[in-house]
Structure formats: C-alpha cells, structure tokens
Design an enzyme around this catalytic site. Structure first.
Site, PDB file in Angstrom:
ATOM      1  N   GLY A  13       5.235  -3.319 -14.078  1.00 58.21           N
ATOM      2  CA  GLY A  13       5.156  -4.416 -12.986  1.00 58.21           C
ATOM      3  C   GLY A  13       5.534  -5.746 -13.297  1.00 58.21           C
ATOM      4  N   ASN A  82      -2.637 -10.684 -17.988  1.00 57.27           N
ATOM      5  CA  ASN A  82      -1.794 -10.374 -16.713  1.00 57.27           C
ATOM      6  C   ASN A  82      -2.383  -9.097 -16.133  1.00 57.27           C
ATOM      7  OD1 ASN A  82       0.577  -9.689 -14.969  1.00 57.27           O
ATOM      8  ND2 ASN A  82       0.495  -7.923 -16.346  1.00 57.27           N
ATOM      9  N   ASP A  88      -9.094  -2.359  -2.928  1.00 57.73           N
ATOM     10  CA  ASP A  88      -9.175  -3.246  -1.579  1.00 57.73           C
ATOM     11  C   ASP A  88     -10.123  -2.095  -0.796  1.00 57.73           C
ATOM     12  OD1 ASP A  88      -7.501  -4.718  -2.643  1.00 57.73           O
ATOM     13  OD2 ASP A  88      -5.937  -4.320  -1.201  1.00 57.73           O
ATOM     14  N   GLY A 143     -10.030  -7.801   2.864  1.00 56.60           N
ATOM     15  CA  GLY A 143      -9.979  -6.565   2.086  1.00 56.60           C
ATOM     16  C   GLY A 143     -10.043  -6.652   0.639  1.00 56.60           C
ATOM     17  N   GLN A 144     -10.224  -8.067   0.188  1.00 57.19           N
ATOM     18  CA  GLN A 144      -9.998  -8.186  -1.195  1.00 57.19           C
ATOM     19  C   GLN A 144     -11.130  -9.385  -1.702  1.00 57.19           C
ATOM     20  OE1 GLN A 144      -5.753  -9.421  -1.919  1.00 57.19           O
ATOM     21  NE2 GLN A 144      -5.629  -7.485  -3.073  1.00 57.19           N
ATOM     22  N   TYR A 147     -10.988  -8.919  -5.524  1.00 57.49           N
ATOM     23  CA  TYR A 147      -9.903  -9.182  -6.197  1.00 57.49           C
ATOM     24  C   TYR A 147      -9.748 -10.721  -6.149  1.00 57.49           C
ATOM     25  CZ  TYR A 147      -4.675  -9.537  -7.111  1.00 57.49           C
ATOM     26  OH  TYR A 147      -3.442  -9.729  -7.469  1.00 57.49           O
ATOM     27  N   PRO A 177       1.136 -15.683  -8.473  1.00 50.17           N
ATOM     28  CA  PRO A 177       2.304 -15.184  -7.632  1.00 50.17           C
ATOM     29  C   PRO A 177       1.808 -14.808  -6.218  1.00 50.17           C
ATOM     30  CG  PRO A 177       1.740 -13.859  -9.757  1.00 50.17           C
ATOM     31  CD  PRO A 177       0.507 -14.937  -9.597  1.00 50.17           C
ATOM     32  N   GLY A 178       2.812 -14.838  -5.413  1.00 54.23           N
ATOM     33  CA  GLY A 178       2.667 -14.450  -4.027  1.00 54.23           C
ATOM     34  C   GLY A 178       2.683 -12.931  -4.023  1.00 54.23           C
TER      35      GLY A 178
HETATM   36  N1  CAA Z   1      -3.093  -8.856   7.127  1.00 53.97           N
HETATM   37  C1  CAA Z   1      -3.263  -8.840   8.648  1.00 53.97           C
HETATM   38  N2  CAA Z   1      -3.930  -7.893   9.015  1.00 53.97           N
HETATM   39  C2  CAA Z   1      -4.528  -7.075   8.171  1.00 53.97           C
HETATM   40  C3  CAA Z   1      -4.353  -7.007   6.711  1.00 53.97           C
HETATM   41  C4  CAA Z   1      -3.499  -8.102   6.358  1.00 53.97           C
HETATM   42  N3  CAA Z   1      -3.526  -8.173   5.062  1.00 53.97           N
HETATM   43  N4  CAA Z   1      -5.162  -6.166   6.267  1.00 53.97           N
HETATM   44  C5  CAA Z   1      -5.737  -5.470   7.191  1.00 53.97           C
HETATM   45  N5  CAA Z   1      -5.278  -5.918   8.428  1.00 53.97           N
HETATM   46  C6  CAA Z   1      -5.567  -5.291   9.987  1.00 53.97           C
HETATM   47  C7  CAA Z   1      -5.388  -4.029   9.993  1.00 53.97           C
HETATM   48  O1  CAA Z   1      -3.848  -4.129  10.446  1.00 53.97           O
HETATM   49  C8  CAA Z   1      -6.254  -3.619  11.198  1.00 53.97           C
HETATM   50  O2  CAA Z   1      -5.778  -4.113  12.349  1.00 53.97           O
HETATM   51  P1  CAA Z   1      -6.102  -3.563  13.760  1.00 53.97           P
HETATM   52  O3  CAA Z   1      -7.416  -3.010  14.040  1.00 53.97           O
HETATM   53  O4  CAA Z   1      -5.536  -4.474  14.700  1.00 53.97           O
HETATM   54  O5  CAA Z   1      -5.240  -2.129  13.835  1.00 53.97           O
HETATM   55  C9  CAA Z   1      -7.686  -4.236  10.596  1.00 53.97           C
HETATM   56  O6  CAA Z   1      -6.891  -5.263   9.797  1.00 53.97           O
HETATM   57  C10 CAA Z   1      -8.404  -3.354  10.007  1.00 53.97           C
HETATM   58  O7  CAA Z   1      -7.528  -2.588   8.727  1.00 53.97           O
HETATM   59  P2  CAA Z   1      -7.765  -1.114   8.486  1.00 53.97           P
HETATM   60  O8  CAA Z   1      -7.734  -0.231   9.828  1.00 53.97           O
HETATM   61  O9  CAA Z   1      -6.496  -0.700   7.597  1.00 53.97           O
HETATM   62  O10 CAA Z   1      -9.253  -0.861   8.022  1.00 53.97           O
HETATM   63  P3  CAA Z   1      -9.691  -0.484   6.770  1.00 53.97           P
HETATM   64  O11 CAA Z   1     -11.049  -0.614   6.496  1.00 53.97           O
HETATM   65  O12 CAA Z   1      -9.148   1.022   6.574  1.00 53.97           O
HETATM   66  O13 CAA Z   1      -8.938  -0.971   5.406  1.00 53.97           O
HETATM   67  C11 CAA Z   1      -7.893  -3.087   4.341  1.00 53.97           C
HETATM   68  C12 CAA Z   1      -8.886  -2.575   5.523  1.00 53.97           C
HETATM   69  C13 CAA Z   1      -8.689  -2.528   2.898  1.00 53.97           C
HETATM   70  C14 CAA Z   1      -7.885  -4.638   4.451  1.00 53.97           C
HETATM   71  C15 CAA Z   1      -6.725  -2.379   4.471  1.00 53.97           C
HETATM   72  O14 CAA Z   1      -6.110  -2.778   5.908  1.00 53.97           O
HETATM   73  C16 CAA Z   1      -5.664  -2.879   3.396  1.00 53.97           C
HETATM   74  O15 CAA Z   1      -5.505  -2.611   2.284  1.00 53.97           O
HETATM   75  N6  CAA Z   1      -4.898  -4.046   3.736  1.00 53.97           N
HETATM   76  C17 CAA Z   1      -4.081  -4.886   2.812  1.00 53.97           C
HETATM   77  C18 CAA Z   1      -4.768  -5.747   1.886  1.00 53.97           C
HETATM   78  C19 CAA Z   1      -3.959  -6.756   1.194  1.00 53.97           C
HETATM   79  O16 CAA Z   1      -3.123  -7.294   1.650  1.00 53.97           O
HETATM   80  N7  CAA Z   1      -3.919  -6.359  -0.078  1.00 53.97           N
HETATM   81  C20 CAA Z   1      -3.010  -6.998  -1.104  1.00 53.97           C
HETATM   82  C21 CAA Z   1      -2.662  -6.137  -2.215  1.00 53.97           C
HETATM   83  S1  CAA Z   1      -1.285  -6.696  -3.159  1.00 53.97           S
HETATM   84  C22 CAA Z   1      -1.971  -7.930  -4.264  1.00 53.97           C
HETATM   85  O17 CAA Z   1      -3.434  -8.115  -4.132  1.00 53.97           O
HETATM   86  C23 CAA Z   1      -1.091  -8.630  -5.169  1.00 53.97           C
HETATM   87  C24 CAA Z   1      -1.411  -9.878  -5.020  1.00 53.97           C
HETATM   88  O18 CAA Z   1      -2.092 -10.737  -5.767  1.00 53.97           O
HETATM   89  C25 CAA Z   1      -0.363 -10.657  -3.907  1.00 53.97           C
END
Ligand code: CAA
Length: 240
Positions: A13, A82, A88, A143-144, A147, A177-178
């Site tokens: 990565g 890093n 999440d 969800g974070q 993190y 980073p974004g």
């Molecule tokens: N932006 C907008 N909406 C989001 C969202 C986000 N990032 N994450 C979740 N939602 C919304 C879903 O679309 C859902 O909406 P609806 O009910 O309208 O369908 C609602 O929130 C609930 O989500 P889930 O049904 O998926 O619920 P869950 O409990 O199964 O999971 C979650 C929740 C863990 C937050 C999961 O949705 C998820 O993993 N989301 C992504 C989180 C994310 O963006 N992580 C970043 C990873 S990359 C990183 O971290 C690197 C970095 O530094 C940038």
C-alpha cells in the site's frame, strides 16, 4: 553519508510507495511488515529493499526488530510510522477487542517504534519522523471511532514530540492522507465508496505515490524548519 530510513508497514500500500520513493531518492531503506511473508518476499525481489518482520504493537519486538535493522542496514535517521489497520464497526456494535486491536497496532506502535529510535537520533543530532494519520482523524468517519481516535492521537503525539526534539535537529510531522487507492479502501462497499468519491473536489481517489511525495519532502535535510505540522493530502476532500 547515506541516511537510513525505516518504514513500518513498508511492503504494501502507501508504505510500499514510501519505501520505493525513499530508495529512489538515494536513502538506504528498511521496510517493516507484520506477517504477510509472501508479499514481503515479492516486494524485496522486485525492489531490492530488505523487509523485516515484527509486530509493531509489541514493545519488545520493536526493540529487537530495530536493533536488527540498525545492525544490517544502519542507524535509523528517518522513521516513517505508517503501519495501520482498520476494523470498522459502528460504536454500538464495536467489541472491546475491535477497539483495543486498532489502538494497539495504529497508536501504541507509534510509541513502541519511535521509542526505539529516538535516543539514537538525539545522540546523532539528526532525525526525521513522519507519522501517517488520516483525513478520518480530521473529519471523523462513520464506523471508525477506533481508527479515527488512533489517527487523531498520532497528531497530538507529533506535536508533543516535535517540541521535545526541535533542539536536537529532529523534526516530527504528520501526513494525513485522504482516500487513497489501496487494499484498505478496496474493502469499502462500492456504493459507500462512490458516495465518498463524489465528495472529493478533484473527482478521484489519490495514488499511494502522491503520499510518498510528501514524505520525501518532509524527510529531506532541507525540511529542518518544518516541525509539528500536518500535511493533508486529500484532493480537497477536507480543508482545515
Ligand atoms: N459515508 C456515508 N454513509 C455511510 C458510510 C460512509 N462512509 N458508511 C456507512 N454509511 C451508511 C450506509 O450506506 C448505510 O446507509 P443506509 O442505512 O441508508 O443503507 C448506513 O450508513 C449503515 O451502514 P451499514 O448498513 O453498512 O451498517 P453496518 O453496521 O453493517 O456497517 C460501517 C457500518 C462499518 C460504517 C460500514 O458501513 C462501513 O464499513 N462503512 C465504510 C466506513 C469507511 O469509510 N471506512 C474507511 C476505510 S478506509 C480508511 O480508513 C483509510 C483512510 O484513512 C481514509
């Protein structure tokens, strides 16, 4: 004399891009990784960068691992913290293990690794520490809680250590980073990812090389007047 850089999580990565950029710039590079030996082997075969396996969440393993790096490659002049993971989950569903694991790998590791190199940097009167944080520390992310807390913790750590180290010609900075195209963001549900990309003014995710470029800038001898700072690289997604 050629300087030595250590990149944690440096075989995959964003970390792999940082390792490669530092090597191309003429540094001797050691890449730490946790357990993915196959990826590390391929990385070393392709780049010639030696990979060292240890768990950055384990204090004693860091001391042993870094002693090995210093013996085989050289005393660490540039440290890039890093290594990081996501696990999440919404707060109301998060387990204690989910919280503690992410805190340990992402934040305790920064103490463990930096502690093992900082005395040497002070003694040699030179050091560059670059800590990789995230837009999700600055803006928060569903969800974070785990993190985001670690990545915000890194920003406080950076500023405190920057003050402690400034008189020793050691700079300490954060790169935030974004959303970058990596395995980590590849795990996000496509519908959610599309909604995130729609919020990025440049209209795309970032490339790992675009983060490596910032690390290289901060690692340079000429960057000695930049310390305690956060460099955000997110395509305009979050402006502070
Ligand atoms: N932006 C907008 N909406 C989001 C969202 C986000 N990032 N994450 C979740 N939602 C919304 C879903 O679309 C859902 O909406 P609806 O009910 O309208 O369908 C609602 O929130 C609930 O989500 P889930 O049904 O998926 O619920 P869950 O409990 O199964 O999971 C979650 C929740 C863990 C937050 C999961 O949705 C998820 O993993 N989301 C992504 C989180 C994310 O963006 N992580 C970043 C990873 S990359 C990183 O971290 C690197 C970095 O530094 C940038």
């Amino acid at each position: 004399m050629t300087k030595t850089a250590l990149v944690t999580g440096g075989t995959r990565g964003i970390g792999a891009s940082i390792s490669i950029a530092l090597q191309k710039a003429g540094y001797k590079v050691a890449a730490n990784y946790a357990t993915n030996h196959d990826v590390a082997k391929t990385f070393t075969a392709e780049t010639g960068i030696k990979a060292f396996s240890w768990d950055v969440g384990d204090f004693d393993a860091c001391a042993t691992g870094i002693a090995k790096v210093e013996e085989e490659i050289g005393a660490v002049d540039i440290l890039v913290n890093n290594a990081g993971i996501t696990w999440d989950g919404m707060m109301h569903k998060m387990s204690a293990e989910q919280w503690q694991k992410v805190i340990n790998v992402n934040l305790n590791s920064v103490f463990n690794v930096t502690r093992a190199v900082i005395e040497g940097m002070r003694a040699r009167n030179f050091g560059r520490v670059v800590n990789i944080s995230s837009i999700n520390a600055q803006a928060g992310q569903m969800g974070q809680t785990n993190y985001s807390a670690t990545k915000a913790g890194i920003m406080g750590f950076t500023k405190a250590l920057a003050r402690e180290s400034a008189r020793k010609n050691i700079t300490v900075n954060t790169v935030a980073p974004g959303y970058i195209e990596t395995e980590m963001t590849g795990k996000i549900d496509q519908k959610i990812l599309d909604s995130i990309i729609a919020q990025i003014p440049v209209g795309r995710m970032g490339h790992p090389e675009e983060i490596a470029r910032a690390v290289l800038f901060l690692a340079a001898d000429e960057a000695g007047f930049i310390t305690g700072e956060t460099l955000s690289i997110n395509g305009g997604h979050h402006m502070e």
